[in-house]
Write an enzyme that holds these catalytic residues in place. Sequence first.
Site, mmCIF file in Angstrom:
data_model
loop_
_atom_site.group_PDB
_atom_site.id
_atom_site.type_symbol
_atom_site.label_atom_id
_atom_site.label_comp_id
_atom_site.label_asym_id
_atom_site.label_seq_id
_atom_site.Cartn_x
_atom_site.Cartn_y
_atom_site.Cartn_z
ATOM 1 N N SER A 229 1.492 9.452 -5.654
ATOM 2 C CA SER A 229 1.868 10.780 -5.181
ATOM 3 C C SER A 229 3.016 11.353 -6.003
ATOM 4 O O SER A 229 3.007 12.537 -6.358
ATOM 5 C CB SER A 229 2.242 10.730 -3.701
ATOM 6 O OG SER A 229 1.111 10.398 -2.928
ATOM 7 N N MET B 11 0.834 -1.205 0.000
ATOM 8 C CA MET B 11 0.000 0.000 0.000
ATOM 9 C C MET B 11 0.869 1.256 0.000
ATOM 10 O O MET B 11 0.557 2.236 -0.683
ATOM 11 C CB MET B 11 -0.927 -0.002 1.210
ATOM 12 C CG MET B 11 -1.926 -1.149 1.230
ATOM 13 S SD MET B 11 -3.190 -1.032 -0.035
ATOM 14 C CE MET B 11 -4.342 0.041 0.796
ATOM 15 N N ILE C 116 2.053 1.769 -3.514
ATOM 16 C CA ILE C 116 0.975 2.320 -4.343
ATOM 17 C C ILE C 116 0.822 3.819 -4.097
ATOM 18 O O ILE C 116 0.773 4.620 -5.035
ATOM 19 C CB ILE C 116 -0.350 1.575 -4.082
ATOM 20 C CG1 ILE C 116 -0.264 0.136 -4.608
ATOM 21 C CG2 ILE C 116 -1.538 2.323 -4.695
ATOM 22 C CD1 ILE C 116 -1.392 -0.770 -4.136
ATOM 23 N N GLU C 117 0.751 4.209 -2.829
ATOM 24 C CA GLU C 117 0.573 5.633 -2.519
ATOM 25 C C GLU C 117 1.791 6.446 -2.951
ATOM 26 O O GLU C 117 1.650 7.567 -3.444
ATOM 27 C CB GLU C 117 0.284 5.858 -1.042
ATOM 28 C CG GLU C 117 0.065 7.323 -0.732
ATOM 29 C CD GLU C 117 -1.029 7.619 0.265
ATOM 30 O OE1 GLU C 117 -1.272 8.814 0.483
ATOM 31 O OE2 GLU C 117 -1.630 6.681 0.815
ATOM 32 N N SER C 118 2.970 5.895 -2.792
ATOM 33 C CA SER C 118 4.180 6.609 -3.199
ATOM 34 C C SER C 118 4.201 6.842 -4.699
ATOM 35 O O SER C 118 4.531 7.942 -5.165
ATOM 36 C CB SER C 118 5.416 5.818 -2.777
ATOM 37 O OG SER C 118 5.468 5.688 -1.373
#
Length: 141
Positions: free
Chosen positions: A66, A58, A61-63
């Site tokens: 972003s 997760m 994914i967020e990195s």
Amino acid sequence: MPLKRLPLDTVNGWSRNTLMQTLGIVCVELGDEHLVARMPVDARTHQPMGLLHGGASMALIESIGSMGSCLLLDLAREQPVGVEINANHVRAVTEGFVRGTGKLVHAGKRTHLWQVDIHEEATGKLVCTGRLTVMVVPKTG
């Protein structure tokens, strides 16, 4: 809307002293509407049973989403913040590296949507798939 083509050293420099640096997440490829980041599967990213931790996936994914949104914005005036993330973990990995490929699904004035697929580097097999919604907010301070 194409992503800005910054040098990878610049993009990876954003990760200094962050969770991304701690987890060993490194951006390795930029395209017009996608980016690829690599993360080790080791003690930093394992859960107690020795498998890749779902939370590490997760975080990847967020990195990726972003970083991608940063490449769409005027960072002097606005910044991306993740507002929703979901994922399906489909395969266990115990060692090596995973690669996440983030593809821009939607780039609006106030929201971006990223689809990220994570594959085991050695086999190319899908490990996790997820989506990140990013809100674009005015830069503060």
